[in-house]
Design a protein around this motif. Structure first.
Motif, PDB file in Angstrom:
ATOM      1  N   VAL A   1      42.267  43.438  39.860  1.00 19.35           N
ATOM      2  CA  VAL A   1      41.182  43.611  38.888  1.00 19.35           C
ATOM      3  C   VAL A   1      40.746  45.075  38.825  1.00 19.35           C
ATOM      4  O   VAL A   1      40.571  45.639  37.733  1.00 19.35           O
ATOM      5  CB  VAL A   1      39.994  42.683  39.246  1.00 19.35           C
ATOM      6  N   LEU A   2      40.613  45.713  39.990  1.00 24.53           N
ATOM      7  CA  LEU A   2      40.232  47.122  40.012  1.00 24.53           C
ATOM      8  C   LEU A   2      41.288  47.978  39.329  1.00 24.53           C
ATOM      9  O   LEU A   2      40.960  48.880  38.552  1.00 24.53           O
ATOM     10  CB  LEU A   2      40.018  47.589  41.451  1.00 24.53           C
ATOM     11  N   GLY A   3      42.544  47.703  39.599  1.00 26.73           N
ATOM     12  CA  GLY A   3      43.620  48.460  38.965  1.00 26.73           C
ATOM     13  C   GLY A   3      43.623  48.308  37.459  1.00 26.73           C
ATOM     14  O   GLY A   3      43.791  49.288  36.727  1.00 26.73           O
ATOM     15  N   ILE A   4      43.439  47.098  36.985  1.00 23.87           N
ATOM     16  CA  ILE A   4      43.417  46.865  35.534  1.00 23.87           C
ATOM     17  C   ILE A   4      42.246  47.600  34.893  1.00 23.87           C
ATOM     18  O   ILE A   4      42.393  48.244  33.848  1.00 23.87           O
ATOM     19  CB  ILE A   4      43.380  45.345  35.237  1.00 23.87           C
ATOM     20  N   PHE A   5      41.066  47.533  35.528  1.00 23.65           N
ATOM     21  CA  PHE A   5      39.903  48.223  34.973  1.00 23.65           C
ATOM     22  C   PHE A   5      40.095  49.741  34.969  1.00 23.65           C
ATOM     23  O   PHE A   5      39.702  50.422  34.020  1.00 23.65           O
ATOM     24  CB  PHE A   5      38.629  47.855  35.728  1.00 23.65           C
ATOM     25  N   LEU A   6      40.705  50.278  36.036  1.00 28.04           N
ATOM     26  CA  LEU A   6      40.930  51.722  36.079  1.00 28.04           C
ATOM     27  C   LEU A   6      41.910  52.169  35.004  1.00 28.04           C
ATOM     28  O   LEU A   6      41.710  53.191  34.344  1.00 28.04           O
ATOM     29  CB  LEU A   6      41.429  52.139  37.461  1.00 28.04           C
ATOM     30  N   VAL A   7      42.978  51.413  34.808  1.00 29.68           N
ATOM     31  CA  VAL A   7      43.961  51.782  33.783  1.00 29.68           C
ATOM     32  C   VAL A   7      43.339  51.676  32.385  1.00 29.68           C
ATOM     33  O   VAL A   7      43.479  52.588  31.565  1.00 29.68           O
ATOM     34  CB  VAL A   7      45.226  50.905  33.904  1.00 29.68           C
TER      35      VAL A   7
END
Length: 126
Positions: free
Chosen positions: A49-55
């Motif tokens: 989830v963090l990775g998706i939000f950062l991208v």
């Protein structure tokens, strides 16, 4: 030297800083997605989830920076920085103040380090 450099090419410095900040968010997001993929998605999905939000946030920031209003704002801010650098470069005391502050801080630091060494050596061994 810093103020002269900033005065001459502030537009490029601001643009590189903004683009590197957004690209770092995308790279960090890709790393978080890779960590989630490497663990087999078996743990909590916080990394994914963090990775998706950062991208997504990095991509939206890059898209927002390409709008006309933000480019105008960045150019205005760069103009203000250039004007401030010109004023600082004309006043000699503002250029020498960081050097004077560094000398004072280093003097205090050396003195406090000497006191620390004296404090350490006054203890008796057990």
């Amino acid at each position: 030297i810093y103020f002269k450099l900033l005065e001459k090419c502030v537009d490029y410095i601001v643009l590189v800083f903004i683009l590197s900040a957004t690209n770092l968010a995308i790279i960090a997001g890709c790393f978080e997605i890779w960590v989630a993929y490497d663990s087999g998605f078996t743990t909590d999905h916080e990394d994914l989830v963090l990775g998706i939000f950062l991208v997504i946030g990095g991509c939206l920031a890059i898209r927002w920076l390409r709008t006309t209003d933000s480019e105008t704002s960045i150019n205005r801010a760069a103009g203000c920085i250039e004007a401030a650098c010109e004023c600082i470069n004309q006043e000699f005391s503002l250029l020498t103040e960081p050097i004077i502050a560094l000398v004072i801080k280093l003097t205090v630091l050396v003195y406090l380090f000497a006191v620390l060494l004296l404090l350490i050596t006054t203890g008796s061994p057990r």
